[in-house]
Design a protein around this motif. Structure first.
Motif, PDB file in Angstrom:
ATOM      1  N   LYS A  60      -2.316  -0.777  18.073  1.00 34.74           N
ATOM      2  CA  LYS A  60      -2.995  -0.396  16.841  1.00 34.74           C
ATOM      3  C   LYS A  60      -1.942  -0.126  15.774  1.00 34.74           C
ATOM      4  CE  LYS A  60      -5.402   3.467  17.110  1.00 34.74           C
ATOM      5  NZ  LYS A  60      -4.733   4.480  16.295  1.00 34.74           N
ATOM      6  N   VAL A  61      -2.280  -0.522  14.558  1.00 29.32           N
ATOM      7  CA  VAL A  61      -1.474  -0.107  13.412  1.00 29.32           C
ATOM      8  C   VAL A  61      -2.188   1.087  12.805  1.00 29.32           C
ATOM      9  CG1 VAL A  61      -0.703  -0.713  11.090  1.00 29.32           C
ATOM     10  CG2 VAL A  61      -0.464  -2.368  12.958  1.00 29.32           C
ATOM     11  N   GLU A  62      -1.509   2.201  12.774  1.00 32.72           N
ATOM     12  CA  GLU A  62      -2.133   3.443  12.322  1.00 32.72           C
ATOM     13  C   GLU A  62      -1.624   3.828  10.933  1.00 32.72           C
ATOM     14  OE1 GLU A  62      -4.484   4.952  13.738  1.00 32.72           O
ATOM     15  OE2 GLU A  62      -4.519   7.026  13.037  1.00 32.72           O
ATOM     16  N   LEU A  63      -2.505   4.422  10.152  1.00 38.10           N
ATOM     17  CA  LEU A  63      -2.138   4.950   8.835  1.00 38.10           C
ATOM     18  C   LEU A  63      -2.322   6.459   8.854  1.00 38.10           C
ATOM     19  CD1 LEU A  63      -4.214   2.435   6.653  1.00 38.10           C
ATOM     20  CD2 LEU A  63      -1.787   2.256   7.233  1.00 38.10           C
ATOM     21  N   VAL A  64      -1.319   7.179   8.372  1.00 34.04           N
ATOM     22  CA  VAL A  64      -1.449   8.635   8.256  1.00 34.04           C
ATOM     23  C   VAL A  64      -0.976   9.064   6.881  1.00 34.04           C
ATOM     24  CG1 VAL A  64      -0.384  10.814   8.994  1.00 34.04           C
ATOM     25  CG2 VAL A  64      -1.374   9.276  10.703  1.00 34.04           C
ATOM     26  N   SER A  65      -1.753   9.938   6.248  1.00 33.41           N
ATOM     27  CA  SER A  65      -1.354  10.498   4.957  1.00 33.41           C
ATOM     28  C   SER A  65      -1.317  12.012   5.041  1.00 33.41           C
ATOM     29  CB  SER A  65      -2.348  10.087   3.856  1.00 33.41           C
ATOM     30  OG  SER A  65      -2.325   8.693   3.655  1.00 33.41           O
ATOM     31  N   ILE A  66      -0.267  12.580   4.473  1.00 31.10           N
ATOM     32  CA  ILE A  66      -0.141  14.020   4.356  1.00 31.10           C
ATOM     33  C   ILE A  66      -0.255  14.329   2.867  1.00 31.10           C
ATOM     34  CG2 ILE A  66       1.295  16.025   4.882  1.00 31.10           C
ATOM     35  CD1 ILE A  66       0.609  14.307   7.348  1.00 31.10           C
ATOM     36  N   THR A  67      -1.205  15.196   2.498  1.00 30.00           N
ATOM     37  CA  THR A  67      -1.477  15.396   1.074  1.00 30.00           C
ATOM     38  C   THR A  67      -1.653  16.876   0.742  1.00 30.00           C
ATOM     39  OG1 THR A  67      -3.905  15.416   1.202  1.00 30.00           O
ATOM     40  CG2 THR A  67      -2.833  13.260   1.168  1.00 30.00           C
ATOM     41  N   LEU A 112       4.531  14.800  -1.572  1.00 34.46           N
ATOM     42  CA  LEU A 112       3.141  14.471  -1.250  1.00 34.46           C
ATOM     43  C   LEU A 112       2.517  13.604  -2.343  1.00 34.46           C
ATOM     44  CD1 LEU A 112       2.098  18.011   0.010  1.00 34.46           C
ATOM     45  CD2 LEU A 112       3.011  16.104   1.313  1.00 34.46           C
ATOM     46  N   PRO A 113       1.637  12.680  -2.008  1.00 42.92           N
ATOM     47  CA  PRO A 113       1.249  12.381  -0.633  1.00 42.92           C
ATOM     48  C   PRO A 113       2.341  11.625   0.120  1.00 42.92           C
ATOM     49  CG  PRO A 113       0.219  10.828  -2.122  1.00 42.92           C
ATOM     50  CD  PRO A 113       0.938  11.826  -2.978  1.00 42.92           C
ATOM     51  N   LYS A 114       2.445  11.913   1.383  1.00 39.11           N
ATOM     52  CA  LYS A 114       3.384  11.223   2.268  1.00 39.11           C
ATOM     53  C   LYS A 114       2.569  10.261   3.113  1.00 39.11           C
ATOM     54  CE  LYS A 114       6.468  12.460   6.154  1.00 39.11           C
ATOM     55  NZ  LYS A 114       7.797  11.992   5.772  1.00 39.11           N
ATOM     56  N   ARG A 115       2.915   8.982   3.025  1.00 43.03           N
ATOM     57  CA  ARG A 115       2.129   7.955   3.726  1.00 43.03           C
ATOM     58  C   ARG A 115       3.004   7.235   4.739  1.00 43.03           C
ATOM     59  NH1 ARG A 115       0.457   6.856  -1.988  1.00 43.03           N
ATOM     60  NH2 ARG A 115      -1.533   7.929  -2.250  1.00 43.03           N
ATOM     61  N   VAL A 116       2.583   7.247   5.993  1.00 41.09           N
ATOM     62  CA  VAL A 116       3.356   6.598   7.052  1.00 41.09           C
ATOM     63  C   VAL A 116       2.453   5.701   7.890  1.00 41.09           C
ATOM     64  CG1 VAL A 116       5.237   8.259   7.271  1.00 41.09           C
ATOM     65  CG2 VAL A 116       3.069   8.700   8.414  1.00 41.09           C
ATOM     66  N   THR A 117       3.059   4.672   8.437  1.00 37.53           N
ATOM     67  CA  THR A 117       2.311   3.743   9.285  1.00 37.53           C
ATOM     68  C   THR A 117       3.154   3.384  10.486  1.00 37.53           C
ATOM     69  OG1 THR A 117       1.140   1.621   9.354  1.00 37.53           O
ATOM     70  CG2 THR A 117       3.152   1.700   8.047  1.00 37.53           C
ATOM     71  N   ASN A 153       0.791  -1.229   0.000  1.00 40.88           N
ATOM     72  CA  ASN A 153       0.000   0.000   0.000  1.00 40.88           C
ATOM     73  C   ASN A 153       0.823   1.278   0.000  1.00 40.88           C
ATOM     74  OD1 ASN A 153      -2.388  -1.443  -0.049  1.00 40.88           O
ATOM     75  ND2 ASN A 153      -2.553  -1.526   2.182  1.00 40.88           N
ATOM     76  N   GLY A 154       2.135   1.138  -0.047  1.00 44.64           N
ATOM     77  CA  GLY A 154       2.970   2.327  -0.211  1.00 44.64           C
ATOM     78  C   GLY A 154       3.213   3.146   1.046  1.00 44.64           C
ATOM     79  N   TYR A 155       2.964   2.555   2.202  1.00 44.80           N
ATOM     80  CA  TYR A 155       3.231   3.290   3.438  1.00 44.80           C
ATOM     81  C   TYR A 155       4.648   3.018   3.930  1.00 44.80           C
ATOM     82  CZ  TYR A 155      -1.664   4.604   3.946  1.00 44.80           C
ATOM     83  OH  TYR A 155      -2.906   5.156   3.744  1.00 44.80           O
ATOM     84  N   THR A 156       5.235   3.986   4.561  1.00 38.08           N
ATOM     85  CA  THR A 156       6.562   3.836   5.153  1.00 38.08           C
ATOM     86  C   THR A 156       6.415   3.559   6.635  1.00 38.08           C
ATOM     87  OG1 THR A 156       7.499   5.377   3.552  1.00 38.08           O
ATOM     88  CG2 THR A 156       8.763   4.996   5.571  1.00 38.08           C
ATOM     89  N   GLU A 157       7.069   2.505   7.090  1.00 39.39           N
ATOM     90  CA  GLU A 157       6.949   2.149   8.505  1.00 39.39           C
ATOM     91  C   GLU A 157       7.764   3.106   9.365  1.00 39.39           C
ATOM     92  OE1 GLU A 157       7.656  -1.956   9.354  1.00 39.39           O
ATOM     93  OE2 GLU A 157       7.447  -1.687  11.521  1.00 39.39           O
TER      94      GLU A 157
END
Length: 427
Positions: free
Chosen positions: A283-290, A250-255, A190-194
């Motif tokens: 919890k595993v959280e997803l955050v996107s900065i766009t 952007l978008p910056k995706r982190v988990t 899904n393209g998120y960075t841990e």
RNA sequence: GGAGAGGUGCCGGAGUGGUCGAACGGGGCGGUCUCGAAAACCGUUGAGCGCGCAAGCGUUCCGAGGGUUCGAAUCCCUCUCUCUCCGCCA
């Protein structure tokens, strides 16, 4: 936090949005404060202009040996001094007052968000899968866990009090396995960075995502004025605070997989049995900065990422759009994913995905530079992907068997060391 | 925890209390040159707030907050963060 200029231009829309949240009109009070502040700033700046000019002239006069001329100017500036000093104090007071007023107001819901007073008014979006059929009466997760001897609330209470749990053996391992599955899917597909962030943060971070100043009583505070995060949304979103990002980032995706801590101050008596509502959960959280243009599409994408985990696990769930009465403080629109719990015979929230617009970005002062070189606030989104504790509950209740054991879902097999079921006589 | 050194613009790095939003170098961007590119040269390049349709003007900001002074990036105090050494420690 709102853009005061937007409120100036759209006071009615502002009040109308607050009204949908069940709040009274506030634009009058806000604009009055704003007007007073701007009035004051202008007078202050005039005084500063005069002082600056005179101060420069003093330097010139002294340089040219005109001590008498310098003295005249010195006397003039001295008079301005107290006015400016008081003026600066007053400006700060007016600014603080305005900010105090604005910082307690929740974000405005999107037009498409349904009106409503409570969760009963949430709108069903879609449902995936079917309720599993059992030829026995399915148990609740805590019955299963306690019968197995792998889930111990009593011992946890000795260590920490109510709303804690001790998981043991394959139960503990399954919690870890679930987190691992989620992180692997989000980072590899899904393209998120841990990220492994601080879970103890300062007040500014909590203010940035909107937990402060209004929800202090829901948080755990340390003796040195730090706070345990109620969700990794706080840590992950604040990664970009006080910065100007290039648009290309952007978008910056982190988990992140983290523990979360909630005081549950207003929840006395609710969900007292079992693991549904704990002071500590993972919890595993997803955050996107766009960019502003990306955020709406990103919400749908994020929802899909969270749903994917439930699909892998073969769990039946539904997605609802939260109504204006149920939506969170910082959100403009929120999807909740509710998983089917056969033991409880009901759907329970397992994920919440929200788009916050620039609401948090303003509080954090998080910005980006667009193609034309203009600096503007980013948009932020956050979602659970998923709440690990509740996912564990869902697996237990959905994969339980007549003999009281639990089958390991195929998707977890690689993470469970080859065991196919657990909870039998040998744990 | 003890001792010391520092936090200046995108980066590096100057800055006797006065004309410093800030030298100089690098980077970025634009241009000249070139068939094109490199090099060289020229120019340009912070954020917030207020006023203004705009151009622009004003103001604030040199880690944060106070103080001294007619005037502070420069002096004083507090806090905070970073680095080095010692101690302790997962």
């Amino acid at each position: 936090m709102f853009d005061i200029r937007w409120i100036r231009d759209n006071p009615d829309a502002f009040d109308a949005g607050l009204a949908r949240r069940g709040l009274g009109a506030t634009s009058g009070e806000v604009l009055k404060l704003d007007h007073a502040r701007r009035d004051h700033v202008q007078k202050l700046q005039e005084a500063q202009t005069r002082r600056n000019a005179a101060s420069k002239d003093i330097g010139k006069a002294k340089a040219s040996g005109d001590d008498a001329g310098a003295q005249v100017l010195i006397d003039e500036v001295a008079e301005l001094k107290s006015f400016i000093q008081n003026g600066e104090t007053e400006e700060r007071r007016l600014t603080d007052e305005l900010e105090a007023c604005l910082s307690a107001l929740p974000n405005l819901p999107y037009d498409e968000v349904p009106d409503g007073a409570s969760e009963d008014d949430n709108a069903l979006q879609h449902t995936v899968g079917d309720k599993p059929q059992f030829d026995f009466a399915p148990k609740q997760h805590f019955e299963l866990g306690e019968d197995m001897g792998l889930m111990d609330f009593e011992t946890a209470a000795k260590l920490a009090g109510s709303r804690f749990v001790v998981l043991t053996g394959p139960m503990a391992r399954m919690e870890r396995a679930l987190a691992q599955l989620m992180l692997d899917v989000h980072t590899q597909e899904n393209g998120y960075t841990e990220v492994s962030p601080p879970i103890l943060v300062n007040s500014d971070a909590l203010y940035g995502t909107g937990q402060l100043p209004k929800f202090e009583e829901d948080q755990f505070k340390t003796v040195d004025d730090r706070w345990l995060i109620p969700t990794a949304e706080v840590s992950l979103t604040n990664l970009v605070r006080e910065s100007i990002l290039p648009e290309a980032d952007l978008p910056k995706r982190v988990t992140a997989f983290t523990p979360c801590f909630r005081a549950e101050a207003g929840a006395a008596g609710r969900d007292t049995r079992g693991m549904i509502r704990q002071h500590q959960f993972s919890k595993v959280e997803l955050v996107s900065i766009t960019t502003p243009e990306q955020s709406d599409g990103e919400l749908e994408r994020m929802l899909g990422c969270a749903e994917e985990i439930l699909k892998r696990l073969g769990l039946h769930y539904r997605v609802v759009v939260l109504c204006t009465g149920d939506i969170g403080f910082g959100a403009r629109k929120t999807y909740d994913i509710e998983v089917w719990l056969p033991g409880q015979d009901m759907f329970r929230e397992i994920s919440s995905c929200s788009v916050c617009g620039d609401f948090q970005a303003r509080r954090m002062n998080a910005r980006y530079r667009d193609g034309e070189g203009n600096v503007q606030h980013v948009h932020t989104l956050n979602g659970s992907g998923l709440a690990v504790g509740r996912t564990l509950i869902a697996v237990l209740e959905n994969y339980q068997q007549a003999d009281g054991t639990v089958k390991v879902p195929d998707a977890l097999a690689p993470y469970m060391g080859g065991i196919e079921t657990f909870g039998g006589a040998n744990g």
